[in-house]
Design an enzyme around this catalytic site. Structure first.
Site, PDB file in Angstrom:
ATOM      1  CG  ASP A 170      47.822  37.786  48.518  1.00 51.37           C
ATOM      2  OD1 ASP A 170      48.206  37.144  47.522  1.00 51.37           O
ATOM      3  OD2 ASP A 170      47.354  38.933  48.424  1.00 51.37           O
TER       4      ASP A 170
ATOM      5  NE  ARG B 266      53.126  44.132  47.509  1.00 53.54           N
ATOM      6  CZ  ARG B 266      52.696  43.312  46.556  1.00 53.54           C
ATOM      7  NH1 ARG B 266      53.479  42.370  46.076  1.00 53.54           N
ATOM      8  NH2 ARG B 266      51.463  43.432  46.090  1.00 53.54           N
TER       9      ARG B 266
ATOM     10  CE  LYS C 193      47.820  42.477  47.607  1.00 57.24           C
ATOM     11  NZ  LYS C 193      47.339  41.238  46.931  1.00 57.24           N
TER      12      LYS C 193
ATOM     13  CG  HIS D 285      43.855  39.233  40.278  1.00 49.67           C
ATOM     14  ND1 HIS D 285      43.864  39.177  41.646  1.00 49.67           N
ATOM     15  CD2 HIS D 285      45.105  39.613  39.912  1.00 49.67           C
ATOM     16  CE1 HIS D 285      45.063  39.525  42.101  1.00 49.67           C
ATOM     17  NE2 HIS D 285      45.835  39.783  41.064  1.00 49.67           N
TER      18      HIS D 285
ATOM     19  CB  SER E  90      51.132  39.277  46.746  1.00 48.96           C
ATOM     20  OG  SER E  90      50.555  38.477  45.751  1.00 48.96           O
ATOM     21  CG  HIS E  91      53.970  37.627  43.407  1.00 48.79           C
ATOM     22  ND1 HIS E  91      52.968  38.581  43.353  1.00 48.79           N
ATOM     23  CD2 HIS E  91      55.002  38.127  42.679  1.00 48.79           C
ATOM     24  CE1 HIS E  91      53.383  39.588  42.601  1.00 48.79           C
ATOM     25  NE2 HIS E  91      54.608  39.342  42.177  1.00 48.79           N
TER      26      HIS E  91
ATOM     27  CG  ASP F 150      45.120  38.077  45.731  1.00 45.30           C
ATOM     28  OD1 ASP F 150      46.109  37.354  45.467  1.00 45.30           O
ATOM     29  OD2 ASP F 150      45.148  39.315  45.630  1.00 45.30           O
ATOM     30  NE  ARG F 151      48.500  36.932  41.538  1.00 46.84           N
ATOM     31  CZ  ARG F 151      49.682  36.960  40.921  1.00 46.84           C
ATOM     32  NH1 ARG F 151      49.746  37.065  39.611  1.00 46.84           N
ATOM     33  NH2 ARG F 151      50.800  36.876  41.613  1.00 46.84           N
TER      34      ARG F 151
ATOM     35  CG  ASP G 164      48.715  34.965  44.902  1.00 44.03           C
ATOM     36  OD1 ASP G 164      47.808  34.459  45.596  1.00 44.03           O
ATOM     37  OD2 ASP G 164      48.679  36.146  44.499  1.00 44.03           O
TER      38      ASP G 164
END
Length: 453
Positions: free
Chosen positions: A246, A18, A114, A331, A104-105, A248-249, A244
């Site tokens: 991407d 990141r 990732k 998650h 992501s966020h 995934d959450r 979020d």
């Protein structure tokens, strides 16, 4: 051009990469990191899947990374725009290593990577990411290799069908939901997932825009839920969902716009999965509400506690053959999704529960909502270990203590976990008790002890 060790040390985190685009992440970085990734994850050759989110910098970084991977004799499958859980699905179904370009966020100025091994097996700092970091400074010295090939494969429709396999689509009843994609990847995958289903979606910010013109794609921050809450409160919806960046959450609000904790969502989903997999093992991390293990055991499942963090959870899932795992941070992991987390699978199972109940989300979660929780609180401290020791000493004879991940203390009327941040001089505190007053007393006592130096 070689990548500096200083930059690598700054951007390679415990579970991913990141950093700031331009200052830290650029095409040269991505190309070197791609070559190192190929060498570490696929030393005998093979395939690596690359996907990327909607950030303006993502396609260029992903393509430079793919060049680096190809330079080491490894083939690349470019799946294009994807959510992170779609990338994990591609890694699993193609049995290929994977790289997802997303921050992501994080704000628009950031990007990241990732990584996973074939079969969506996670890559963390101690399971390959550190080796990739160390090799990336020296890839120019590697011997030449026969270049790998490049192909494209859009798996969106196959991923959507896979997500739908987690519910009984033939029996699914109509349900109305507001979905806030935050201009992130949920705007790409959600329409494909619900296509043909009796799910009436009111979309918010489905336009893919990595500048995040409406609000940051971080539903953990209450101010980023305001648009969703306002739309849900206009009436006629059973719940609202926020993803979020991407996707995934996933996070939920009830029909009145009130946030619903991830533990309660996790408990509802656990109940559904245990009805289909009687007696199965379900994992929960040590910050989840007590309602999660209680629900698992009441449904005839085996509840197993695990540390915070996706690498620990996925490893434990493999060891226990757990059908599902809940993490307090939104998650949700599924065995039949290559043990990877997926916001859209969790969301669809939750919608099925709401539709079956014929009631709004508040009524669905009410039987699970038994305790008062603080949420995660952060305290800046000069010496994390000294602060933890002060709290441990104070509670040594007042409850059951363990140090699996920070300090967890279970008392007669509640529990708390106090653990250090991996990246900041912070202690993170989570408290739960039988009622709000007891929770506030325990929270304030622990906080005072932790910050007293």
């Amino acid at each position: 051009m070689p990548v500096s060790r200083e930059i690598l040390d700054a951007v390679v985190k415990a579970y991913d990469v990141r950093g700031l685009v331009g200052e830290q992440l650029d095409a040269d970085f991505a190309r070197a990191f791609g070559a190192a990734t190929a060498e570490v994850l696929l030393p005998e050759g093979g395939r690596l899947v690359v996907g990327y989110d909607m950030r303006p910098s993502s396609p260029g970084l992903a393509h430079a990374f793919a060049d680096g991977v190809n330079s080491r004799g490894v083939d690349v499958v470019d799946i294009g725009l994807a959510s992170t859980d779609q990338l994990y699905y591609a890694s699993g179904v193609l049995d290929a290593a994977g790289a997802m370009f997303t921050a992501s966020h994080n704000p628009a100025a950031y990007n990241g990577i990732k990584l996973c091994r074939p079969g969506a097996v996670p890559v963390a700092i101690d399971t390959g990411l550190g080796d990739i970091r160390d090799l990336a400074v020296a890839v120019d010295g590697l011997p030449p290799a026969e270049p790998g090939r490049r192909s494209e494969d859009d798996l969106t429709d196959r991923f959507a069908a896979h997500v739908r396999s987690f519910v009984d689509t033939a029996a699914l009843r109509e349900v109305s939901v507001v979905v806030d994609a935050g201009n992130g990847m949920a705007g790409h995958v959600w329409p494909a997932v619900v296509d043909g289903l009796p799910i009436r979606t009111t979309p918010l910010f489905f336009e893919l825009d990595g500048s995040f013109p409406n609000h940051p794609a971080n539903p953990l921050e209450p101010e980023n839920l305001r648009d969703l809450q306002a739309e849900v409160r206009r009436g006629g919806h059973a719940l609202g969902l926020a993803f979020d960046g991407d996707a995934d959450r996933v996070f939920a609000v009830d029909e009145e716009g009130r946030p619903v904790s991830s533990s309660l969502i996790g408990a509802v989903v656990a109940d559904r999965l245990l009805a289909r997999h009687p007696g199965a093992t379900v994992l929960y991390n040590l910050i989840c509400s007590r309602t999660v293990p209680e629900t698992i055991e009441a449904a005839g499942g085996r509840a197993v506690r695990t540390r915070v963090g996706h690498s620990f959870i996925k490893r434990r899932m493999a060891e226990t053959d757990a059908v599902y795992a809940v993490e307090h941070s939104g998650h949700y992991y599924f065995r039949d999704n290559f043990r990877a987390d997926s916001g859209v699978i969790a969301a669809l199972v939750l919608l099925e529960a709401v539709a079956d109940a014929g009631a709004p989300l508040s009524q669905v979660v009410a039987p699970y909502d038994r305790y008062a929780a603080s949420g995660e609180l952060n305290y800046e401290v000069a010496d994390q270990q000294a602060a933890l020791q002060r709290v441990a000493d104070a509670f040594a004879d007042r409850g059951r203590c363990d140090t699996e991940d920070g300090l967890t203390v279970v008392t007669a009327g509640g529990w708390f976990n106090l653990r250090p941040s991996n990246t900041e001089p912070l202690l993170r505190l989570n408290v739960e008790a039988d009622d709000a007053d007891a929770m506030a007393r325990l929270r304030d006592e622990v906080a005072a002890l932790a910050t007293s130096a």
